[in-house]
Write a protein that holds these residues in place. Structure first.
Motif, PDB file in Angstrom:
ATOM      1  N   ALA A 102       0.823  -1.209   0.000  1.00 62.25           N
ATOM      2  CA  ALA A 102       0.000   0.000   0.000  1.00 62.25           C
ATOM      3  C   ALA A 102       0.858   1.261   0.000  1.00 62.25           C
ATOM      4  O   ALA A 102       0.584   2.207  -0.741  1.00 62.25           O
ATOM      5  CB  ALA A 102      -0.941  -0.010   1.195  1.00 62.25           C
ATOM      6  N   VAL A 103       1.900   1.291   0.843  1.00 64.96           N
ATOM      7  CA  VAL A 103       2.701   2.511   0.919  1.00 64.96           C
ATOM      8  C   VAL A 103       3.501   2.731  -0.364  1.00 64.96           C
ATOM      9  O   VAL A 103       3.800   3.879  -0.727  1.00 64.96           O
ATOM     10  CB  VAL A 103       3.643   2.496   2.147  1.00 64.96           C
ATOM     11  N   TYR A 104       3.851   1.654  -1.063  1.00 69.94           N
ATOM     12  CA  TYR A 104       4.573   1.832  -2.320  1.00 69.94           C
ATOM     13  C   TYR A 104       3.661   2.305  -3.451  1.00 69.94           C
ATOM     14  O   TYR A 104       4.148   2.669  -4.517  1.00 69.94           O
ATOM     15  CB  TYR A 104       5.282   0.531  -2.705  1.00 69.94           C
ATOM     16  N   GLN A 105       2.361   2.298  -3.218  1.00 71.10           N
ATOM     17  CA  GLN A 105       1.433   2.837  -4.207  1.00 71.10           C
ATOM     18  C   GLN A 105       1.233   4.346  -4.053  1.00 71.10           C
ATOM     19  O   GLN A 105       0.682   4.998  -4.942  1.00 71.10           O
ATOM     20  CB  GLN A 105       0.073   2.138  -4.079  1.00 71.10           C
ATOM     21  N   ILE A 106       1.678   4.897  -2.937  1.00 72.87           N
ATOM     22  CA  ILE A 106       1.541   6.342  -2.720  1.00 72.87           C
ATOM     23  C   ILE A 106       2.580   7.058  -3.580  1.00 72.87           C
ATOM     24  O   ILE A 106       3.771   6.739  -3.526  1.00 72.87           O
ATOM     25  CB  ILE A 106       1.740   6.684  -1.235  1.00 72.87           C
ATOM     26  N   PRO A 107       2.174   8.024  -4.387  1.00 72.06           N
ATOM     27  CA  PRO A 107       3.105   8.691  -5.307  1.00 72.06           C
ATOM     28  C   PRO A 107       4.236   9.426  -4.587  1.00 72.06           C
ATOM     29  O   PRO A 107       4.046   9.948  -3.490  1.00 72.06           O
ATOM     30  CB  PRO A 107       2.209   9.680  -6.061  1.00 72.06           C
ATOM     31  N   VAL A 108       5.401   9.446  -5.207  1.00 72.99           N
ATOM     32  CA  VAL A 108       6.529  10.221  -4.706  1.00 72.99           C
ATOM     33  C   VAL A 108       6.309  11.679  -5.066  1.00 72.99           C
ATOM     34  O   VAL A 108       5.880  12.005  -6.179  1.00 72.99           O
ATOM     35  CB  VAL A 108       7.853   9.701  -5.304  1.00 72.99           C
ATOM     36  N   LEU A 109       6.602  12.581  -4.151  1.00 75.59           N
ATOM     37  CA  LEU A 109       6.385  14.006  -4.377  1.00 75.59           C
ATOM     38  C   LEU A 109       7.500  14.598  -5.236  1.00 75.59           C
ATOM     39  O   LEU A 109       8.681  14.279  -5.065  1.00 75.59           O
ATOM     40  CB  LEU A 109       6.334  14.751  -3.046  1.00 75.59           C
ATOM     41  N   ALA A 110       7.110  15.473  -6.138  1.00 74.91           N
ATOM     42  CA  ALA A 110       8.094  16.256  -6.887  1.00 74.91           C
ATOM     43  C   ALA A 110       8.701  17.291  -5.946  1.00 74.91           C
ATOM     44  O   ALA A 110       8.061  17.690  -4.961  1.00 74.91           O
ATOM     45  CB  ALA A 110       7.423  16.943  -8.069  1.00 74.91           C
ATOM     46  N   PRO A 111       9.927  17.757  -6.201  1.00 79.80           N
ATOM     47  CA  PRO A 111      10.572  18.733  -5.307  1.00 79.80           C
ATOM     48  C   PRO A 111       9.716  19.962  -5.049  1.00 79.80           C
ATOM     49  O   PRO A 111       9.628  20.437  -3.907  1.00 79.80           O
ATOM     50  CB  PRO A 111      11.861  19.082  -6.049  1.00 79.80           C
ATOM     51  N   GLU A 112       9.068  20.499  -6.115  1.00 80.92           N
ATOM     52  CA  GLU A 112       8.267  21.704  -5.914  1.00 80.92           C
ATOM     53  C   GLU A 112       7.023  21.424  -5.063  1.00 80.92           C
ATOM     54  O   GLU A 112       6.603  22.275  -4.261  1.00 80.92           O
ATOM     55  CB  GLU A 112       7.860  22.304  -7.266  1.00 80.92           C
ATOM     56  N   ASP A 113       6.421  20.228  -5.214  1.00 80.02           N
ATOM     57  CA  ASP A 113       5.263  19.878  -4.389  1.00 80.02           C
ATOM     58  C   ASP A 113       5.678  19.696  -2.929  1.00 80.02           C
ATOM     59  O   ASP A 113       4.952  20.098  -2.013  1.00 80.02           O
ATOM     60  CB  ASP A 113       4.624  18.590  -4.904  1.00 80.02           C
ATOM     61  N   GLU A 114       6.827  19.086  -2.718  1.00 80.43           N
ATOM     62  CA  GLU A 114       7.331  18.899  -1.354  1.00 80.43           C
ATOM     63  C   GLU A 114       7.579  20.242  -0.687  1.00 80.43           C
ATOM     64  O   GLU A 114       7.212  20.447   0.486  1.00 80.43           O
ATOM     65  CB  GLU A 114       8.618  18.083  -1.391  1.00 80.43           C
ATOM     66  N   GLN A 115       8.181  21.185  -1.421  1.00 80.09           N
ATOM     67  CA  GLN A 115       8.426  22.512  -0.879  1.00 80.09           C
ATOM     68  C   GLN A 115       7.122  23.219  -0.529  1.00 80.09           C
ATOM     69  O   GLN A 115       6.989  23.838   0.538  1.00 80.09           O
ATOM     70  CB  GLN A 115       9.220  23.345  -1.888  1.00 80.09           C
ATOM     71  N   ALA A 116       6.133  23.116  -1.412  1.00 80.89           N
ATOM     72  CA  ALA A 116       4.852  23.790  -1.181  1.00 80.89           C
ATOM     73  C   ALA A 116       4.162  23.221   0.055  1.00 80.89           C
ATOM     74  O   ALA A 116       3.626  23.974   0.891  1.00 80.89           O
ATOM     75  CB  ALA A 116       3.957  23.637  -2.415  1.00 80.89           C
ATOM     76  N   LEU A 117       4.167  21.911   0.198  1.00 78.37           N
ATOM     77  CA  LEU A 117       3.534  21.289   1.361  1.00 78.37           C
ATOM     78  C   LEU A 117       4.267  21.658   2.659  1.00 78.37           C
ATOM     79  O   LEU A 117       3.635  21.942   3.686  1.00 78.37           O
ATOM     80  CB  LEU A 117       3.521  19.764   1.199  1.00 78.37           C
ATOM     81  N   ALA A 118       5.591  21.653   2.604  1.00 82.47           N
ATOM     82  CA  ALA A 118       6.376  21.988   3.791  1.00 82.47           C
ATOM     83  C   ALA A 118       6.128  23.425   4.225  1.00 82.47           C
ATOM     84  O   ALA A 118       6.039  23.726   5.423  1.00 82.47           O
ATOM     85  CB  ALA A 118       7.865  21.756   3.521  1.00 82.47           C
ATOM     86  N   ARG A 119       5.979  24.347   3.245  1.00 77.82           N
ATOM     87  CA  ARG A 119       5.724  25.750   3.584  1.00 77.82           C
ATOM     88  C   ARG A 119       4.313  25.933   4.149  1.00 77.82           C
ATOM     89  O   ARG A 119       4.099  26.737   5.057  1.00 77.82           O
ATOM     90  CB  ARG A 119       5.926  26.635   2.357  1.00 77.82           C
TER      91      ARG A 119
ATOM     92  N   LEU B 148       2.986  10.554   4.400  1.00 75.69           N
ATOM     93  CA  LEU B 148       2.570   9.411   3.585  1.00 75.69           C
ATOM     94  C   LEU B 148       3.474   9.192   2.387  1.00 75.69           C
ATOM     95  O   LEU B 148       3.767   8.056   2.011  1.00 75.69           O
ATOM     96  CB  LEU B 148       1.122   9.607   3.122  1.00 75.69           C
ATOM     97  N   ALA B 149       3.942  10.267   1.786  1.00 73.74           N
ATOM     98  CA  ALA B 149       4.793  10.149   0.610  1.00 73.74           C
ATOM     99  C   ALA B 149       6.159   9.562   0.941  1.00 73.74           C
ATOM    100  O   ALA B 149       6.886   9.129   0.040  1.00 73.74           O
ATOM    101  CB  ALA B 149       4.958  11.519  -0.050  1.00 73.74           C
ATOM    102  N   HIS B 150       6.513   9.556   2.235  1.00 77.03           N
ATOM    103  CA  HIS B 150       7.837   9.050   2.631  1.00 77.03           C
ATOM    104  C   HIS B 150       7.766   7.756   3.428  1.00 77.03           C
ATOM    105  O   HIS B 150       8.796   7.284   3.926  1.00 77.03           O
ATOM    106  CB  HIS B 150       8.579  10.125   3.440  1.00 77.03           C
ATOM    107  N   LEU B 151       6.587   7.163   3.562  1.00 76.68           N
ATOM    108  CA  LEU B 151       6.483   5.896   4.287  1.00 76.68           C
ATOM    109  C   LEU B 151       7.282   4.789   3.612  1.00 76.68           C
ATOM    110  O   LEU B 151       7.829   3.908   4.271  1.00 76.68           O
ATOM    111  CB  LEU B 151       5.011   5.471   4.399  1.00 76.68           C
ATOM    112  N   ARG B 152       7.372   4.829   2.272  1.00 82.75           N
ATOM    113  CA  ARG B 152       8.137   3.815   1.555  1.00 82.75           C
ATOM    114  C   ARG B 152       9.621   3.888   1.922  1.00 82.75           C
ATOM    115  O   ARG B 152      10.312   2.865   1.963  1.00 82.75           O
ATOM    116  CB  ARG B 152       7.966   3.989   0.047  1.00 82.75           C
TER     117      ARG B 152
END
Length: 291
Positions: free
Chosen positions: A30-47, A63-67
């Protein structure tokens, strides 16, 4: 494992797949089915999480880093602990990393989180690998996780290998030898082994049995001694000065006991009179002990 997957279910936003509760394999799939975040999406979520305390953004980052937690946990399979437990501890480290992640630094979350994930797993391994802790100091912890990787062959290290490992890890040779001995040992039961194997080695209970008295008996003895000492002090206090001096020097002082004649000469009386005073004093004190 159930607690871990339930925690993941509670964090999942509506637009992401849910790691299902069930077997470990089902969770990993299940966790490997969660998409990996693009750098810009990761930055936006973190901000969003840092500036607005947006918990949904934090959930998506986790969730994107559970894998990645699963990947790190598999590297510690050789310690004999359950992979599910290692993943559980790693997820805790991941959550701590997300909470402390600063997008302004300009690094990916995975590079920052790996230290927190491994720290939680290391702590779990050190607490559960053996009944008795094998590593408590910083040097011992470093040796515990690096000594196996530093070995170049099976079996005990020779003198040159010990010296090389000590130099590589910046610890003393004595610490290397001590940790190797700890790692080579194993936990054994304190009680006698079960079964009828007469050739089984004796368990620790056979040669670690205490010859000291029972704690309750020791307490009773000490309490009785304290009581007797109190009565002795009370009895001495009830005597007159001369009688107390005679009893002390005849029975209580360390070293040579003075004779009746020596006391008689000192007090200017007969030895028989000293004996009478001593007998009367002892009778009076015995009455206190018998009461």
């Amino acid at each position: 494992m159930t607690d871990m997957t339930m925690t993941a279910n509670a964090l999942v936003p509506n637009n992401l797949p849910v790691p299902s509760i069930g077997t470990l394999d089902a969770y990993i799939n299940a966790v490997y089915q969660i998409p990996v975040l693009a750098p810009e999406d990761e930055q936006a979520l973190a901000r969003r999480f840092q500036d607005d305390n947006d918990l949904q953004a934090a959930q998506e980052l986790i969730l994107a880093h559970l894998r990645f937690v699963v990947h790190v946990a598999r590297g510690y399979n050789g310690y004999g602990l359950q992979l599910a437990d290692l993943i559980q501890e790693g997820n805790i480290g991941l959550m701590k990393a997300v909470k402390r992640f600063d997008p302004a630094v300009g690094v990916r979350l995975v590079s920052f989180a790996v230290h927190w994930i491994r720290a939680e797993m290391h702590e779990f391994i050190l607490k559960n690998w053996r009944i008795v802790k094998v590593a408590t100091t910083k040097a011992q912890r470093k040796l515990f996780f690096n000594l196996r990787k530093s070995k170049t062959r099976l079996g005990w290290l020779n003198a040159e290998e010990v010296k090389a490992v000590a130099a590589d890890l910046n610890v003393s040779e004595r610490e290397v030898l001590e940790m190797e001995s700890r790692l080579s040992g194993r936990d054994i039961g304190f009680d006698a082994p079960e079964g009828d194997d007469d050739n089984a080695p004796p368990s620790p209970v056979a040669w670690l049995s205490s010859t000291a008295e029972d704690p309750s008996q020791a307490y009773e003895r000490e309490d009785s001694e304290d009581h007797q000492l109190g009565l002795l002090r009370e009895g001495l206090a009830s005597l007159d000065k001369r009688s107390r001096d005679i009893i002390r020097r005849r029975w209580l002082d360390d070293g040579n006991k003075v004779t009746l004649q020596e006391l008689a000469d000192e007090y200017g009386v007969s030895a028989e009179r000293i004996r009478q005073v001593e007998a009367a004093a002892l009778k009076k004190m015995k009455a206190l002990f018998a009461a």
